[in-house]
Design a protein around this motif. Sequence first.
Motif, PDB file in Angstrom:
ATOM      1  N   ASN A  22     -10.610  65.399 -53.480  1.00  0.00           N
ATOM      2  CA  ASN A  22     -10.644  63.994 -53.778  1.00  0.00           C
ATOM      3  C   ASN A  22     -10.655  63.882 -55.290  1.00  0.00           C
ATOM      4  OD1 ASN A  22     -10.550  62.920 -51.128  1.00  0.00           O
ATOM      5  ND2 ASN A  22     -12.750  63.599 -51.048  1.00  0.00           N
ATOM      6  N   CYS A  23     -10.001  62.705 -55.762  1.00  0.00           N
ATOM      7  CA  CYS A  23     -10.037  62.611 -57.112  1.00  0.00           C
ATOM      8  C   CYS A  23     -10.021  61.162 -57.272  1.00  0.00           C
ATOM      9  CB  CYS A  23      -8.851  62.932 -58.042  1.00  0.00           C
ATOM     10  SG  CYS A  23      -8.245  62.915 -59.777  1.00  0.00           S
ATOM     11  N   LYS A  24     -11.196  60.855 -58.414  1.00  0.00           N
ATOM     12  CA  LYS A  24     -11.403  59.320 -58.637  1.00  0.00           C
ATOM     13  C   LYS A  24     -11.229  59.140 -60.084  1.00  0.00           C
ATOM     14  CE  LYS A  24     -14.571  55.361 -57.447  1.00  0.00           C
ATOM     15  NZ  LYS A  24     -13.305  54.834 -56.203  1.00  0.00           N
ATOM     16  N   SER A  25     -10.725  57.898 -60.328  1.00  0.00           N
ATOM     17  CA  SER A  25     -10.518  57.522 -61.921  1.00  0.00           C
ATOM     18  C   SER A  25     -11.411  56.491 -62.164  1.00  0.00           C
ATOM     19  CB  SER A  25      -9.170  57.377 -62.160  1.00  0.00           C
ATOM     20  OG  SER A  25      -8.717  56.325 -61.369  1.00  0.00           O
ATOM     21  N   SER A  26     -12.019  56.274 -63.385  1.00  0.00           N
ATOM     22  CA  SER A  26     -12.796  55.149 -63.759  1.00  0.00           C
ATOM     23  C   SER A  26     -12.117  54.053 -64.104  1.00  0.00           C
ATOM     24  CB  SER A  26     -13.598  55.728 -64.923  1.00  0.00           C
ATOM     25  OG  SER A  26     -12.925  56.022 -66.134  1.00  0.00           O
ATOM     26  N   GLU A  27     -10.840  54.045 -64.126  1.00  0.00           N
ATOM     27  CA  GLU A  27     -10.351  52.610 -64.171  1.00  0.00           C
ATOM     28  C   GLU A  27      -8.717  53.118 -63.355  1.00  0.00           C
ATOM     29  OE1 GLU A  27     -10.670  52.572 -68.558  1.00  0.00           O
ATOM     30  OE2 GLU A  27      -8.597  51.797 -68.310  1.00  0.00           O
ATOM     31  N   SER A  28      -7.941  52.057 -63.089  1.00  0.00           N
ATOM     32  CA  SER A  28      -6.721  51.997 -62.437  1.00  0.00           C
ATOM     33  C   SER A  28      -5.761  52.698 -63.440  1.00  0.00           C
ATOM     34  CB  SER A  28      -6.302  50.704 -62.010  1.00  0.00           C
ATOM     35  OG  SER A  28      -5.093  51.024 -61.242  1.00  0.00           O
ATOM     36  N   VAL A  29      -5.044  53.790 -62.717  1.00  0.00           N
ATOM     37  CA  VAL A  29      -3.719  54.311 -63.400  1.00  0.00           C
ATOM     38  C   VAL A  29      -2.505  53.937 -62.876  1.00  0.00           C
ATOM     39  CG1 VAL A  29      -5.322  56.285 -63.938  1.00  0.00           C
ATOM     40  CG2 VAL A  29      -4.115  56.568 -61.916  1.00  0.00           C
ATOM     41  N   PHE A  30      -2.587  52.711 -62.129  1.00  0.00           N
ATOM     42  CA  PHE A  30      -1.179  51.955 -61.586  1.00  0.00           C
ATOM     43  C   PHE A  30      -0.630  51.258 -62.478  1.00  0.00           C
ATOM     44  CE2 PHE A  30       1.125  50.703 -58.259  1.00  0.00           C
ATOM     45  CZ  PHE A  30       1.344  49.212 -57.961  1.00  0.00           C
ATOM     46  N   PHE A  31       0.842  51.479 -62.611  1.00  0.00           N
ATOM     47  CA  PHE A  31       1.531  50.765 -63.802  1.00  0.00           C
ATOM     48  C   PHE A  31       2.035  49.725 -62.926  1.00  0.00           C
ATOM     49  CE2 PHE A  31       3.275  49.714 -67.335  1.00  0.00           C
ATOM     50  CZ  PHE A  31       4.604  50.206 -67.644  1.00  0.00           C
ATOM     51  N   SER A  32       2.133  48.310 -62.782  1.00  0.00           N
ATOM     52  CA  SER A  32       2.407  47.611 -62.092  1.00  0.00           C
ATOM     53  C   SER A  32       4.152  47.183 -62.126  1.00  0.00           C
ATOM     54  CB  SER A  32       1.756  46.000 -62.284  1.00  0.00           C
ATOM     55  OG  SER A  32       1.836  45.921 -63.644  1.00  0.00           O
ATOM     56  N   SER A  33       4.518  47.791 -63.400  1.00  0.00           N
ATOM     57  CA  SER A  33       6.102  47.591 -63.802  1.00  0.00           C
ATOM     58  C   SER A  33       6.870  48.534 -62.767  1.00  0.00           C
ATOM     59  CB  SER A  33       6.319  47.829 -65.116  1.00  0.00           C
ATOM     60  OG  SER A  33       5.662  46.907 -66.120  1.00  0.00           O
TER      61      SER A  33
END
Lengths: 112, 117
Positions: A22-33
């Motif tokens: 598992n890997c968790k990021s401290s903030e989202s790395v999702f690019f909505s574009s």
Amino acid sequence: DIVMTQSPDSLAVSLGETATINCKSSESVFFSSNNKSYLAWYQQKAGQPPKLLFYLASTRESGVPDRFSGSGSGTDFTLTISRLQAEDVAVYYCQQYYLTPQTFGQGTKVEI
Amino acid sequence: EVQLVQSGGGLIQPGGSLRLTCAVSGFPVSSNYMTWVRQAPGKGLEWVSMIYSGGSTHYADSVKGRFTISRDNSKNTLYLQMNSLRSEDTAVYYCATFRLIVAFDKWGQGTLVTVSS
């Protein structure tokens, strides 16, 4: 900087069984574009440079066996190794490349 | 075939300087983002620096002001000039290509830098 945290730090899996990292990021790395998460997975065997396994969280790099799968979105991601083989012994790293600096997780050591 | 061949590591005293080289074949170094990543003995991967195709550069806070990334388009080669070296800079240094969608997809073989008196 975005902090990447992997779990567990190490795991031992029997040959033919499944390893889950598992890997968790401290903030989202999702690019909505483009509706993509900028998350990569690497495999590093002893004495070798890292090898890219997945990019955009779940896109398998050419030549990577389909026993490996990547999933997740946003802040939570998983690397799954099915039917574990001896050649899969390595340290696995996740990395976010959504923002500079492109930070890595601390690594997960997979053993037999 | 894309290849990144590194050279230039070695043993250096604290406070000294060293230049790492990454010779690229298979694509123009000027057209790609290129990066340096290091790995201290027994530790994980740490991003060090990046140069964009347009020439702008970025550095980790730990090396800012001491390291300089550059490239020679005529030689198709990437460099990392390391000054004021410290013991904590001891690591294997890797060069790699960075593509915005594909992440760090091609890596050099790595070169060991040891900072010690």
